[in-house]
Design a protein around this motif. Structure first.
Motif, PDB file in Angstrom:
ATOM      1  N   GLU A 160       0.822  -1.198   0.000  1.00  0.00           N
ATOM      2  CA  GLU A 160       0.000   0.000   0.000  1.00  0.00           C
ATOM      3  C   GLU A 160       0.864   1.260   0.000  1.00  0.00           C
ATOM      4  O   GLU A 160       2.018   1.248   0.423  1.00  0.00           O
ATOM      5  CB  GLU A 160      -0.928   0.005   1.230  1.00  0.00           C
ATOM      6  CG  GLU A 160      -1.990  -1.089   1.161  1.00  0.00           C
ATOM      7  CD  GLU A 160      -2.994  -0.999   2.297  1.00  0.00           C
ATOM      8  OE1 GLU A 160      -3.003   0.034   3.009  1.00  0.00           O
ATOM      9  OE2 GLU A 160      -3.767  -1.951   2.469  1.00  0.00           O
ATOM     10  N   VAL A 161       0.271   2.345  -0.497  1.00  0.00           N
ATOM     11  CA  VAL A 161       0.938   3.647  -0.450  1.00  0.00           C
ATOM     12  C   VAL A 161       0.534   4.320   0.857  1.00  0.00           C
ATOM     13  O   VAL A 161      -0.655   4.511   1.113  1.00  0.00           O
ATOM     14  CB  VAL A 161       0.510   4.522  -1.647  1.00  0.00           C
ATOM     15  CG1 VAL A 161       1.151   5.908  -1.545  1.00  0.00           C
ATOM     16  CG2 VAL A 161       0.893   3.854  -2.965  1.00  0.00           C
ATOM     17  N   PRO A 162       1.485   4.659   1.716  1.00  0.00           N
ATOM     18  CA  PRO A 162       1.116   5.282   2.999  1.00  0.00           C
ATOM     19  C   PRO A 162       0.498   6.656   2.788  1.00  0.00           C
ATOM     20  O   PRO A 162       0.726   7.302   1.765  1.00  0.00           O
ATOM     21  CB  PRO A 162       2.454   5.381   3.742  1.00  0.00           C
ATOM     22  CG  PRO A 162       3.494   5.338   2.680  1.00  0.00           C
ATOM     23  CD  PRO A 162       2.932   4.514   1.566  1.00  0.00           C
ATOM     24  N   SER A 163      -0.296   7.097   3.760  1.00  0.00           N
ATOM     25  CA  SER A 163      -0.906   8.425   3.684  1.00  0.00           C
ATOM     26  C   SER A 163       0.181   9.487   3.550  1.00  0.00           C
ATOM     27  O   SER A 163       1.093   9.540   4.369  1.00  0.00           O
ATOM     28  CB  SER A 163      -1.740   8.700   4.935  1.00  0.00           C
ATOM     29  OG  SER A 163      -2.174  10.045   4.954  1.00  0.00           O
ATOM     30  N   PRO A 164       0.100  10.344   2.531  1.00  0.00           N
ATOM     31  CA  PRO A 164       1.157  11.338   2.314  1.00  0.00           C
ATOM     32  C   PRO A 164       1.363  12.307   3.479  1.00  0.00           C
ATOM     33  O   PRO A 164       2.466  12.824   3.654  1.00  0.00           O
ATOM     34  CB  PRO A 164       0.688  12.092   1.064  1.00  0.00           C
ATOM     35  CG  PRO A 164      -0.125  11.081   0.316  1.00  0.00           C
ATOM     36  CD  PRO A 164      -0.843  10.307   1.385  1.00  0.00           C
ATOM     37  N   ASP A 165       0.317  12.558   4.267  1.00  0.00           N
ATOM     38  CA  ASP A 165       0.509  13.481   5.392  1.00  0.00           C
ATOM     39  C   ASP A 165       0.453  12.772   6.740  1.00  0.00           C
ATOM     40  O   ASP A 165       0.359  13.408   7.794  1.00  0.00           O
ATOM     41  CB  ASP A 165      -0.499  14.635   5.340  1.00  0.00           C
ATOM     42  CG  ASP A 165      -1.938  14.196   5.634  1.00  0.00           C
ATOM     43  OD1 ASP A 165      -2.195  12.975   5.690  1.00  0.00           O
ATOM     44  OD2 ASP A 165      -2.792  15.082   5.807  1.00  0.00           O
ATOM     45  N   GLY A 166       0.523  11.432   6.722  1.00  0.00           N
ATOM     46  CA  GLY A 166       0.579  10.668   7.959  1.00  0.00           C
ATOM     47  C   GLY A 166      -0.747  10.496   8.678  1.00  0.00           C
ATOM     48  O   GLY A 166      -0.765  10.048   9.831  1.00  0.00           O
ATOM     49  N   THR A 167      -1.864  10.819   8.024  1.00  0.00           N
ATOM     50  CA  THR A 167      -3.170  10.648   8.664  1.00  0.00           C
ATOM     51  C   THR A 167      -3.409   9.168   8.966  1.00  0.00           C
ATOM     52  O   THR A 167      -3.308   8.334   8.064  1.00  0.00           O
ATOM     53  CB  THR A 167      -4.302  11.165   7.751  1.00  0.00           C
ATOM     54  OG1 THR A 167      -4.065  12.546   7.464  1.00  0.00           O
ATOM     55  CG2 THR A 167      -5.660  11.005   8.406  1.00  0.00           C
ATOM     56  N   PRO A 168      -3.740   8.806  10.211  1.00  0.00           N
ATOM     57  CA  PRO A 168      -4.001   7.395  10.535  1.00  0.00           C
ATOM     58  C   PRO A 168      -5.197   6.853   9.747  1.00  0.00           C
ATOM     59  O   PRO A 168      -6.156   7.606   9.478  1.00  0.00           O
ATOM     60  CB  PRO A 168      -4.298   7.424  12.031  1.00  0.00           C
ATOM     61  CG  PRO A 168      -3.671   8.689  12.532  1.00  0.00           C
ATOM     62  CD  PRO A 168      -3.797   9.669  11.403  1.00  0.00           C
ATOM     63  N   PRO A 169      -5.179   5.566   9.366  1.00  0.00           N
ATOM     64  CA  PRO A 169      -6.257   4.985   8.558  1.00  0.00           C
ATOM     65  C   PRO A 169      -7.640   5.115   9.186  1.00  0.00           C
ATOM     66  O   PRO A 169      -8.638   5.182   8.469  1.00  0.00           O
ATOM     67  CB  PRO A 169      -5.848   3.513   8.430  1.00  0.00           C
ATOM     68  CG  PRO A 169      -4.381   3.494   8.679  1.00  0.00           C
ATOM     69  CD  PRO A 169      -4.095   4.613   9.626  1.00  0.00           C
ATOM     70  N   TRP A 175      -6.566  11.787   3.929  1.00  0.00           N
ATOM     71  CA  TRP A 175      -5.855  12.575   2.932  1.00  0.00           C
ATOM     72  C   TRP A 175      -6.459  12.294   1.549  1.00  0.00           C
ATOM     73  O   TRP A 175      -6.828  11.158   1.295  1.00  0.00           O
ATOM     74  CB  TRP A 175      -4.367  12.188   2.937  1.00  0.00           C
ATOM     75  CG  TRP A 175      -3.546  13.052   2.035  1.00  0.00           C
ATOM     76  CD1 TRP A 175      -2.912  14.203   2.362  1.00  0.00           C
ATOM     77  CD2 TRP A 175      -3.279  12.830   0.646  1.00  0.00           C
ATOM     78  NE1 TRP A 175      -2.267  14.723   1.274  1.00  0.00           N
ATOM     79  CE2 TRP A 175      -2.482  13.905   0.201  1.00  0.00           C
ATOM     80  CE3 TRP A 175      -3.651  11.848  -0.276  1.00  0.00           C
ATOM     81  CZ2 TRP A 175      -2.036  14.020  -1.117  1.00  0.00           C
ATOM     82  CZ3 TRP A 175      -3.224  11.956  -1.595  1.00  0.00           C
ATOM     83  CH2 TRP A 175      -2.423  13.032  -2.000  1.00  0.00           C
ATOM     84  N   PRO A 176      -6.610  13.263   0.647  1.00  0.00           N
ATOM     85  CA  PRO A 176      -6.159  14.653   0.740  1.00  0.00           C
ATOM     86  C   PRO A 176      -7.176  15.606   1.366  1.00  0.00           C
ATOM     87  O   PRO A 176      -6.934  16.812   1.398  1.00  0.00           O
ATOM     88  CB  PRO A 176      -5.923  15.024  -0.721  1.00  0.00           C
ATOM     89  CG  PRO A 176      -7.007  14.276  -1.441  1.00  0.00           C
ATOM     90  CD  PRO A 176      -7.110  12.945  -0.717  1.00  0.00           C
ATOM     91  N   GLY A 177      -8.302  15.074   1.851  1.00  0.00           N
ATOM     92  CA  GLY A 177      -9.281  15.943   2.494  1.00  0.00           C
ATOM     93  C   GLY A 177      -8.680  16.732   3.639  1.00  0.00           C
ATOM     94  O   GLY A 177      -9.017  17.905   3.853  1.00  0.00           O
ATOM     95  N   THR A 178      -7.737  16.109   4.356  1.00  0.00           N
ATOM     96  CA  THR A 178      -7.073  16.780   5.474  1.00  0.00           C
ATOM     97  C   THR A 178      -6.328  18.034   5.008  1.00  0.00           C
ATOM     98  O   THR A 178      -6.406  19.092   5.633  1.00  0.00           O
ATOM     99  CB  THR A 178      -6.085  15.810   6.137  1.00  0.00           C
ATOM    100  OG1 THR A 178      -5.333  15.141   5.095  1.00  0.00           O
ATOM    101  CG2 THR A 178      -6.804  14.773   6.972  1.00  0.00           C
TER     102      THR A 178
END
Length: 255
Positions: A160-169, A175-178
């Motif tokens: 999997e590609v990790p969240s670009p801004d580190g938002t927990p699943p 992300w990218p809503g964050t």
């Protein structure tokens, strides 16, 4: 741009063959949010045009941008002739023309975060819409998923590609809503999920894995070992959970 971001061109035909397309429900979700006719759209990282087709076949004038020449050639074979194609990375697009909709289909995480939202905003008409959608393709049966995880473990811990801004699943807004919520350029950020279940043969599932960046950047010999190990643990057909997470935001008239 990372090696993983540039790894897809070598498998453009496989990407077109094995990656699932997008359902009509996605078009309806975006248009309902827009609340007015969307006549022009620009796609960031269009790949082989899976999302391009969804809009172009419904009358939207789409400009599809894609940096990889092989992916763009595959796209041109499958989209309506009216689609305008531009070979360019998102970072190389120059402000000028603006669009009622700018969108990215499973591609936004490959763009450079520095200045991302000001660049997007420069391409969206005031009051226009930005959309990002995608999501991991997972095996629906936990036992099969676990068997595949064990089979690939010697070579690959996760695909999997990790969240670009580190938002927990587990967070409500992903992300990218964050980032959109924090951006001065956008308002009315919404997140929704379109549930999708698909059935495919084991061979086609491995074909799908062969288009995922985590596998593509493995050395060729390891890659082939991983695919054969996974094939051995799969039943003849597999059910896939391929939910689409959709993020939508509206371009502010003034930042």
């Amino acid at each position: 741009m990372s090696d993983r971001a540039l790894s897809f061109g070598v498998v453009a035909e496989a990407y077109e063959r094995f990656r699932p397309g997008y359902p009509a429900a996605l078009f309806d979700t975006v248009m309902t949010y827009a609340g007015r006719p969307v006549r022009t759209a620009l796609e960031i990282g269009a790949g082989t045009g899976k999302a391009t087709r969804l809009l172009a076949q419904r009358g939207v004038a789409v400009t599809a941008t894609e940096p990889d020449v092989a992916m763009l050639a595959e796209l041109r074979r499958h989209v309506p002739a009216a689609v305008r194609t531009v070979r360019a990375a998102f970072e190389d697009l120059r402000p000028g023309e603006s669009y009622g909709l700018v969108y990215a289909a499973a591609a936004l995480h490959w763009t450079n975060p520095e200045g991302r939202w000001s660049r997007v905003a420069a391409l969206v008409e005031p009051g226009g819409v930005f959309a990002s959608f995608g999501g991991p393709v997972q095996l629906a049966d936990p036992a099969v998923e676990e068997a595949v995880r064990a089979a690939r473990a010697p070579f690959l811990a996760s695909d999997e590609v990790p969240s670009p801004d580190g938002t927990p699943p587990g967070d409500d807004m992903q992300w990218p809503g964050t980032e959109l919520q924090r951006s001065q350029w956008f308002a009315d950020v919404q997140q929704s999920v379109i549930e999708r279940r698909l059935t495919m043969t084991a061979r086609d599932y491995v074909g799908l894995l062969s288009t995922i960046s985590a596998y593509l950047v493995l050395p060729a010999a390891e890659r082939e070992q991983v695919y054969s190990r996974i094939m051995r643990v799969l039943p003849e057909t597999v059910e896939i959970a391929a939910d689409i997470t959709v993020h939508l935001a509206r371009r502010r008239s003034e930042p």
